[in-house]
Design a protein around this motif. Structure first.
Motif, PDB file in Angstrom:
ATOM      1  N   MET A   1      31.541  -9.495   3.551  1.00 32.09           N
ATOM      2  CA  MET A   1      31.060 -10.872   3.722  1.00 32.09           C
ATOM      3  C   MET A   1      29.761 -11.101   2.936  1.00 32.09           C
ATOM      4  O   MET A   1      28.845 -10.289   3.011  1.00 32.09           O
ATOM      5  N   GLN A  62      42.346 -19.441  -0.817  1.00 32.63           N
ATOM      6  CA  GLN A  62      41.600 -19.607   0.426  1.00 32.63           C
ATOM      7  C   GLN A  62      40.203 -20.153   0.141  1.00 32.63           C
ATOM      8  O   GLN A  62      39.565 -19.779  -0.847  1.00 32.63           O
ATOM      9  N   LEU A  64      36.477 -20.516   1.987  1.00 32.02           N
ATOM     10  CA  LEU A  64      35.657 -20.081   3.124  1.00 32.02           C
ATOM     11  C   LEU A  64      34.344 -20.847   3.116  1.00 32.02           C
ATOM     12  O   LEU A  64      33.692 -20.967   2.074  1.00 32.02           O
ATOM     13  N   TRP A  65      33.955 -21.337   4.283  1.00 30.92           N
ATOM     14  CA  TRP A  65      32.716 -22.107   4.408  1.00 30.92           C
ATOM     15  C   TRP A  65      31.736 -21.332   5.271  1.00 30.92           C
ATOM     16  O   TRP A  65      32.115 -20.804   6.309  1.00 30.92           O
ATOM     17  N   SER A  66      30.478 -21.267   4.814  1.00 29.38           N
ATOM     18  CA  SER A  66      29.439 -20.628   5.628  1.00 29.38           C
ATOM     19  C   SER A  66      28.498 -21.716   6.093  1.00 29.38           C
ATOM     20  O   SER A  66      27.670 -22.196   5.316  1.00 29.38           O
ATOM     21  N   ASP A  72      31.421 -16.653   7.591  1.00 32.64           N
ATOM     22  CA  ASP A  72      32.456 -17.208   6.722  1.00 32.64           C
ATOM     23  C   ASP A  72      33.542 -17.782   7.605  1.00 32.64           C
ATOM     24  O   ASP A  72      34.119 -17.065   8.417  1.00 32.64           O
ATOM     25  N   ARG A  73      33.822 -19.074   7.455  1.00 32.37           N
ATOM     26  CA  ARG A  73      34.862 -19.692   8.282  1.00 32.37           C
ATOM     27  C   ARG A  73      35.995 -20.168   7.399  1.00 32.37           C
ATOM     28  O   ARG A  73      35.758 -20.858   6.410  1.00 32.37           O
ATOM     29  N   ASN A  74      37.191 -19.821   7.790  1.00 34.22           N
ATOM     30  CA  ASN A  74      38.376 -20.364   7.142  1.00 34.22           C
ATOM     31  C   ASN A  74      38.493 -21.840   7.472  1.00 34.22           C
ATOM     32  O   ASN A  74      38.162 -22.248   8.580  1.00 34.22           O
TER      33      ASN A  74
END
Ligand SMILES: Nc1ncnc2c1ncn2[C@@H]1O[C@H](COP(=O)(O)OP(=O)(O)OP(=O)(O)O)[C@@H](O)[C@H]1O
Length: 219
Positions: A1, A62, A64-66, A72-74
């Motif tokens: 990550m 994919q 991913l947002w932080s 890290d969020r899908n």
């Protein structure tokens, strides 16, 4: 990550009529970064920005947002509405509602994703003065605005929500040089105001890309 990322995309691709428009795109946005997205007309810049903003689908890969450093969020269906409230796509040709400029600004708070926020007329006045618009701009009927004035409204509508990420799709294409400069200054101030903000900017104006972005991605 990666603990120092706002947004990271992995091997994303989008097809149009069974042909890949773009594919195998992998990149990250770090806090404070301003990515310039380049490419000839029709290479898919708008579709990429819309996909990154969670408005259009991907055919593979994919995102991913932080929200905060270290997470890290899908972009799952559950998180998507909240993500869209934090990561805003500014359209080339913004769509407006009937009613005044102010009603167009206020109506966004009736959406469930923004219900935790409130309309702040003081902040709106600050934005208006930074853009050299008089207070009575708020009383103008939105359908009568010029292309440039619509862009200004679209900026104020987005910035009032204090987003973390902006996807700027040729946002100053209809503006005069002075207003363009004011918008550039506004975005610069918005990025610097808080950590963990970043933007992606498309423009066919090379000089502007050099002024407002620090990294490039070519489609
Ligand atoms: N909903 C759609 N269905 C089918 N094709 C589409 C759709 N949306 C866009 N396209 C096509 O995908 C291609 C990329 O469009 P897009 O608007 O992303 O290009 P762009 O790089 O932003 O162009 P410009 O620099 O002219 O704004 C174009 O050929 C367009 O016609």
């Amino acid at each position: 990550m990666n603990t120092n990322t706002c947004l990271s995309v992995h091997q994303i691709g989008r097809k149009i009529q069974d042909k890949w428009l773009w594919r195998n795109l992998t990149f990250s946005l770090t806090p404070g970064s301003r990515l310039g997205l380049g490419g000839a007309s029709g290479t898919g810049k708008t579709l990429l920005l819309r996909a990154l903003a969670g408005l259009d689908p991907l055919d593979e890969g994919q995102i991913l947002w932080s929200k905060e450093p270290g997470e890290d969020r899908n972009l799952t269906p559950k998180i998507l509405p909240y993500y869209r409230s934090q990561a805003i796509y500014i359209h080339q040709q913004p769509s407006l509602f009937e009613g005044t400029v102010e009603e167009n600004l206020q109506i966004v708070y009736t959406l469930a994703i923004h219900e935790h926020k409130t309309y702040n007329s003081e902040y709106i006045q600050t934005l208006l003065s930074q853009l050299n618009r008089p207070s009575d701009f708020l009383k103008r009927p939105a359908p009568s605005l010029s292309g440039g004035e619509r862009q200004i409204l679209s900026f104020i509508r987005a910035l009032q929500l204090h987003p973390r990420i902006l996807f700027l799709d040729e946002p100053t294409a209809s503006l005069d040089p002075q207003t363009t400069e004011q918008i550039e200054t506004l975005i610069d101030g918005w990025i610097q105001e808080k950590p963990h903000r970043c933007c992606i900017w498309t423009s066919h104006d090379r000089q502007q890309m050099e002024r407002v972005t620090s990294d490039r991605l070519e489609l």
